[in-house]
Design an enzyme around this catalytic site. Sequence first.
Site, short mmCIF file in Angstrom:
data_model
loop_
_atom_site.label_atom_id
_atom_site.label_comp_id
_atom_site.label_asym_id
_atom_site.label_seq_id
_atom_site.Cartn_x
_atom_site.Cartn_y
_atom_site.Cartn_z
N GLU A 26 7.58 -0.16 9.87
CA GLU A 26 6.25 0.40 9.76
C GLU A 26 5.22 -0.69 9.58
O GLU A 26 5.35 -1.56 8.70
CB GLU A 26 6.16 1.35 8.56
CG GLU A 26 6.84 2.69 8.76
CD GLU A 26 6.63 3.63 7.59
OE1 GLU A 26 6.85 4.83 7.77
OE2 GLU A 26 6.24 3.17 6.50
N CYS A 27 4.18 -0.69 10.38
CA CYS A 27 2.99 -1.52 10.22
C CYS A 27 3.35 -3.00 10.11
O CYS A 27 3.58 -3.66 11.12
CB CYS A 27 2.17 -1.04 9.03
SG CYS A 27 0.47 -1.62 9.05
N GLY A 28 3.44 -3.56 8.91
CA GLY A 28 3.82 -4.95 8.76
C GLY A 28 5.17 -5.25 9.37
O GLY A 28 5.41 -6.33 9.92
N SER B 27 6.31 1.41 14.33
CA SER B 27 5.06 2.16 14.42
C SER B 27 4.07 1.65 13.38
O SER B 27 4.45 1.13 12.33
CB SER B 27 5.34 3.65 14.17
OG SER B 27 4.15 4.39 14.04
#
Length: 458
Positions: free
Chosen positions: A329-331, A429
């Site tokens: 996720e993200c990072g 994502s």
Amino acid sequence: MAVVIAGERSGAGKTTVTLSLLAALQRQQFTVQSFKVGPDYIDPMFHHYITRRACRNLDPVLTSEAYVCQCFYTHQHNVDYALVEGVMGLFDGAGTDDRASTAHIARLLNLPILLVLDCSRLSRSIAALVHGYCTFDPRLQFAGLVLNRVGSDRHLAVLKSALEPLGLPILGVLRRHDEITIPDRHLGLVPTAELPDLDALIDRFADLGKQCFNWNILLPLLRPSFNQAPYFSLPIPHSPLPTPQSPRVAIAYDRAFNFYYADNLELLQQFGAALVWWSPLTEPFPQPIHGLYLGGGFPEVFAQPLSANRAARLAVKAAIEAGMPTYAECGGLMYLSKQLVDFDNRPWDMVGVLPTIARMEKRLTLGYRRAVSLPNNLFVAPETVTWGHEFHRSVVLGQSDAPLYQIQGYDPQSSFSLEGWRIHQVHASYVHLHWGANPEIPDRFVRSCLEYAQLKQA
């Protein structure tokens, strides 16, 4: 009873008040359970550091009203005191209404509100402000007020005189010189792991809490009660806890990656995963590992040491290319990219599984996302509607050939776009998910890890 710490606006001082209360109670060796309204990761880190108990997020958009109630009443069992830190201003919600606001949670849980007011530019007008907050929604109940940034004894006398006709007790007074500053940067407060003098800071919060509050009234309010709101029952997975044969899931956890909801990690364990903590900054990739969870965080701040740990990057890439299930996720998505370009426009090599480059920009992407799972999604059944949250200043270059979601903002009139990456067994994502109301996600993930483990053993 437990109380909700609310601010009349963002920056009024509710985090200072919350941490001061928690630190003062912890100093007396009370067991305290804290909660945080909304999707935030960093404030709960401070709660956890003080109380040594996982702070629980209460977010009816990411989960549901039923889950919020279940989470609150489940985790306040067997503690001495409990409190909820609000988000933004009291009535500030996800959209044009107050859904997911502090007021929404206070109504849902039938909890009284301790309203924190920034008095630095107010005198008698504070009475009109408080009167408005207390009458705007008659369904709310107010336990009292905390006056923050009071300038002098005379200033305090004027404030008290103006507020007296309203009949609300003043349960705390913080002077301007009492203000404790926690460093911040582009996504909010600097996390606890990056503050070398954190223990001294917590001591100051404890001193502030001891000196500035009316504990005779506060303590009874903070005691948990179990008759405040209807209890909503949700199915909880009862799969066996980890055994020596359980799939081992590496959790990236260090200064670069630390955005995790406690509920998500516990659900992995309830579905049978054995969690293995690992630092992509400083450690080799552990073995044997059958799955990888890369949460969010600040890889852009630590891009150089992440890039320098080349052996770990290569090991992660090799494991993913061999079929290891990976949830990012993200990072985590940024770490799996070919390169990360930091705020100074310097490129740093990352894992290189995703055929894209993550680049930092000034623009902040923020808000809830309605995500409809596409058939390509590994861990979310096709056509499943789930709610997530984005909070980042990076972009990835190019469009994924195999997106995970069709996403839309909280406003139902907002436009749709495709989001996420599916390569090998990777789910990557920008959308942060809370699995509390979606336990099929960790279930699918752990099952995939178990299949991979069995394949490796064959």
